[in-house]
Design a protein around this motif. Structure first.
Motif, PDB file in Angstrom:
ATOM      1  N   LYS A 355      80.384   5.835  33.373  1.00 43.33           N
ATOM      2  CA  LYS A 355      80.103   6.964  34.263  1.00 43.33           C
ATOM      3  C   LYS A 355      80.573   6.662  35.680  1.00 43.33           C
ATOM      4  CE  LYS A 355      76.864   9.860  33.507  1.00 43.33           C
ATOM      5  NZ  LYS A 355      75.548  10.534  33.423  1.00 43.33           N
ATOM      6  N   ALA A 356      80.388   5.407  36.126  1.00 43.43           N
ATOM      7  CA  ALA A 356      80.858   5.038  37.458  1.00 43.43           C
ATOM      8  C   ALA A 356      82.370   5.209  37.550  1.00 43.43           C
ATOM      9  CB  ALA A 356      80.464   3.596  37.775  1.00 43.43           C
ATOM     10  N   LEU A 357      83.055   4.914  36.438  1.00 47.66           N
ATOM     11  CA  LEU A 357      84.508   5.037  36.444  1.00 47.66           C
ATOM     12  C   LEU A 357      84.950   6.484  36.261  1.00 47.66           C
ATOM     13  CD1 LEU A 357      85.586   1.885  34.402  1.00 47.66           C
ATOM     14  CD2 LEU A 357      85.571   2.210  36.875  1.00 47.66           C
ATOM     15  N   GLY A 358      83.996   7.403  36.230  1.00 49.27           N
ATOM     16  CA  GLY A 358      84.349   8.818  36.230  1.00 49.27           C
ATOM     17  C   GLY A 358      84.348   9.490  34.876  1.00 49.27           C
ATOM     18  N   MET A 359      83.733   8.867  33.877  1.00 45.79           N
ATOM     19  CA  MET A 359      83.676   9.528  32.572  1.00 45.79           C
ATOM     20  C   MET A 359      82.680  10.682  32.668  1.00 45.79           C
ATOM     21  SD  MET A 359      83.528   7.779  28.925  1.00 45.79           S
ATOM     22  CE  MET A 359      82.939   8.481  27.421  1.00 45.79           C
TER      23      MET A 359
END
Ligand SMILES: Nc1ncnc2c1ncn2[C@@H]1O[C@H](COP(=O)(O)OP(=O)(O)OP(=O)(O)O)[C@@H](O)[C@H]1O
Ligand SMILES: [Mg+2]
Lengths: 451, 227
Positions: A355-359
């Motif tokens: 999620k941090a990586l934008g998923m």
């Protein structure tokens, strides 16, 4: 994330916790196993019933009777009112009933019904005996041959129109009548004897029954029939009732039947008749004719109805086993929910990272739903493979034990199994919804903080 | 350019409320190197999380290249993060069961980079951190320093414009820590990405062109210029 990437990732996750995945899938497999076998057994039973019906009835025919209670059971708790205008009193399945019979006027009327091409009474003749020079006498039944029967022949041929005074002899009579083999019987004559019913006065039959049977009465008639074909004993036990039937053309059967009943109240009266429907393979035409005949005041059944009755019974048993299979699957779904929750907890940090990586939330949720679906797929495949394997291995044993001959009890249809597995995948995905939601809602910061 | 305006972050409610950030404003130039320094619990990580859109502020705005990131829809922020930002954390966060290749691939999958381009990008990133001979090794078999290098490779594979590193050397010995720091500063030069490092280490801070020190959620001072 692309769909293929999500699938690959799901597969990897499942692989990294093999034991857990397989155990969860096995729980699903148990239910799948039960359901696959149930489906296989009910397919087999339906096909078996279908075969039996097909070899005993013409699906393009209507079975017509005058008695409204013949095809439906009567209320056994209320006595039947005597009606002087119709029929005789018979014991019908052990119960005394007054049964309405069809007479020749009825048959003529049914024959003129639009859609009906011909009518023939349902008759079989109880022979007094069958014999051949120098052989014992045997009791037997003579029935009209119908082209749909197509029995396996050991010798001879059956022409489209069976000539008078010819007969198809069942294999079971060969050695009894002193034939060394089927070929030897072709062209040979046998004698069929019938006895007029008026001769058997109740008192003499009761008192002197043995004497009556042994005496050659005047009211008996012996006819020579030439054997034109020998039919093989059917492989299924259910056809055993008719496996010793001799067949000739309808005309001959009627002649003998008339001889038996002439002078009795049953003369040219029939319990049922077969009405052949033009283009009867067309269900609408069949049903149209059925309702027209019904409108004339007769009871009518089609083979479809008969089959329905049998399949209804199969359906009940099927339903019970299906229920257990479903319960097993529902129970196993809790396993999927549990496994997926553990998986989410175990991978909290990974989810946080993704999620941090934008998923996207939706993709995270999808990842876990697909994982659940894959567990369903695996369970479905394991369960159905074991069921099919077992079925294929056991089929000959079961057929042998139940005397089903060449028919198999378990028939697996790939389309059904595929649908079953697809349903399992969908249901497993539904089971994975809550854990997937939990994963999707995970706060990445919290997730990354967990050690 | 990252413009942070009057940022306040309050955790909890009422009696339990805690002000982790108190009216923080600052401006970070593109392609600069920035260090955020301060005691434990001063609010460094909180500031970094809000600047990257991972966490929402109670008050204030973060504007990156003229876009207010908290006015974007959730999916937009996600996509923005996947294409523009990267992270290196103190405790590595590599997927232990996956290979190095698969680990580095993750940001490319999230950013929906075409399959044909991926391999080259992953290999480049692994080469940059000197892990090209560990392509198919499972991450669980790597040493601590290697794991962090793997995390750096994953952070740079998508060529981000901002790289956040939250105490990237915190769990490493000085030799490995120095390697990582050299790597990060080298990437700032070669990729031209803005490097924002949260650190306790004054030696690391000295290397950056902008040093933000935080105390109890407030900016204590901002130093600029090399050394
Ligand atoms: N979710 C939360 N709920 C309540 N308080 C929080 C929460 N997250 C952080 N805090 C508090 O906010 C303050 C700042 O936390 P933060 O993690 O930013 O500190 P830090 O400067 O990064 O410290 P460290 O150097 O130890 O990592 C701390 O006092 C912390 O307890
Ligand atoms: Mg911190």
């Amino acid at each position: 994330m692309q769909f293929t990437d999500i699938i690959k990732r799901s597969l990897r996750n499942l692989q990294s916790s093999k034991a857990r995945t397989i155990l969860t899938a096995l729980a699903i497999a148990v239910g799948t196993f039960a359901l696959t076998l149930t489906l296989g057994a009910s397919n087999g039973a339906k096909e078996y019933a279908n075969n039996i019906v097909k070899s005993n009835f013409d699906p393009t025919e209507l079975i017509v009777s005058k008695d409204p209670n013949l095809f439906s059971s009567q209320d056994a708790t209320k006595p039947q009112v005597y009606n002087p205008s119709f029929g005789s009193i018979s014991t019908f399945g052990g119960e005394t009933r007054q049964v309405q019979y069809l007479n020749s006027a009825d048959l003529a009327k049914i024959a003129t019904t639009p859609g009906v091409s011909s009518v023939q009474p349902a008759i079989t003749v109880s022979l007094k005996y069958i014999t051949r020079d120098g052989q014992k006498k045997y009791i037997g039944t003579l029935a009209p041959y119908n082209s749909y029967q197509k029995p396996d022949l050991l010798a001879g041929t059956i022409p489209d129109n069976i000539p008078d005074k010819t007969v198809i002899l069942p294999q079971g009579f060969l050695s009894a009548l002193g034939f060394s083999n089927a070929k030897a019987a072709i062209g040979q004559n046998i004698r069929l004897s019938v006895q007029n019913q008026t001769n058997q006065t109740p008192s003499s039959a009761l008192i002197n029954s043995l004497a009556a049977l042994n005496s050659t009465s005047n009211a008996s008639q012996e006819t020579n029939f030439k054997i034109i074909a020998v039919s093989a004993t059917p492989s299924t036990t259910i056809s055993a009732a008719t496996s010793l039937y001799l067949y000739t053309n309808l005309n001959q059967v009627e002649l003998l039947n008339n001889y038996i009943y002439s002078g009795t109240s049953s003369y040219q009266k029939y319990l049922t008749a077969y009405a052949k429907v033009t283009d009867g393979t067309n269900l609408t035409k069949l049903n149209n004719a059925k309702s027209l005949v019904k409108a004339e005041g007769y009871s009518v059944q089609t083979v479809v109805d008969t089959e329905k009755l049998i399949t209804q019974f199969i359906g009940v048993i099927e339903g019970i086993v299906t229920l257990f299979g479903l319960i097993a699957i529902i129970a196993s779904l809790f396993g999927v929910v549990n496994t997926m929750y553990i998986s989410v907890l175990q991978r909290t940090r990974e989810i946080g990272l993704m999620k941090a990586l934008g998923m996207h939330r939706r993709d995270v949720s999808r990842l876990f739903r697909i994982e659940a679906g894959l567990i369903g797929l695996l369970g479905g495949i394991i369960g159905s493979i074991i069921a099919v394997g077992l079925g294929v291995a056991l089929n000959p044993v079961i057929s042998n034990k139940l005397g089903l001959g060449n028919s198999r009890l378990l028939i697996f249809k790939p389309s059904q199994i595929i649908i079953l597995i697809i349903v399992l995948i969908i249901v497993a995905i539904i089971a994975g919804l809550l854990p997937a939601r939990k994963a999707a809602k995970l706060d990445p910061i919290e997730a990354l903080r967990t050690e | 350019m990252i413009e942070v305006k009057e940022l306040t972050k309050i955790y909890g409610k009422k009696d339990a409320a805690f002000k982790a950030l108190d009216n923080v404003s600052l401006v970070i130039e593109n392609k600069s190197t920035v260090s955020i320094i301060g005691k434990s619990g001063s609010g460094k990580s909180t500031l970094m999380h809000i600047m990257s859109g991972l966490d929402e502020p109670t008050n204030g705005t973060v504007v990156i290249d003229d876009v207010d990131i908290f006015k974007m829809k959730e999916k937009k922020i996600d996509s923005f993060r996947s294409s523009e930002m990267s992270f290196v954390f103190q405790s590595f966060f590599v997927e232990a069961n996956a290979t190095c290749y698969q680990n580095v691939m993750l940001p490319l999958e999230i950013a929906k980079i075409g399959i044909t381009k991926r391999k080259k990008m992953v290999m480049e990133a692994l080469k940059a951190v000197d892990l090209q001979d560990k392509v198919n090794a499972k991450a669980s078999t790597l040493s601590g320093g290697q794991k962090q290098r793997l995390a750096v490779a994953r952070a740079i594979v998508n060529k981000p414009s901002i790289l956040f590193a939250d105490e990237p050397t915190g769990n490493l010995d000085s030799t490995n820590g120095d390697k990582i720091i050299d790597l990060l500063f080298g990437l700032n030069k070669s990729l031209g990405c803005t490097l924002i490092i949260v650190t306790h280490d004054p030696d690391i801070a000295k290397k950056t062109s902008m040093r933000i020190s935080i105390k109890d959620g407030k900016i204590e001072g901002i130093e600029k210029g090399p050394k």
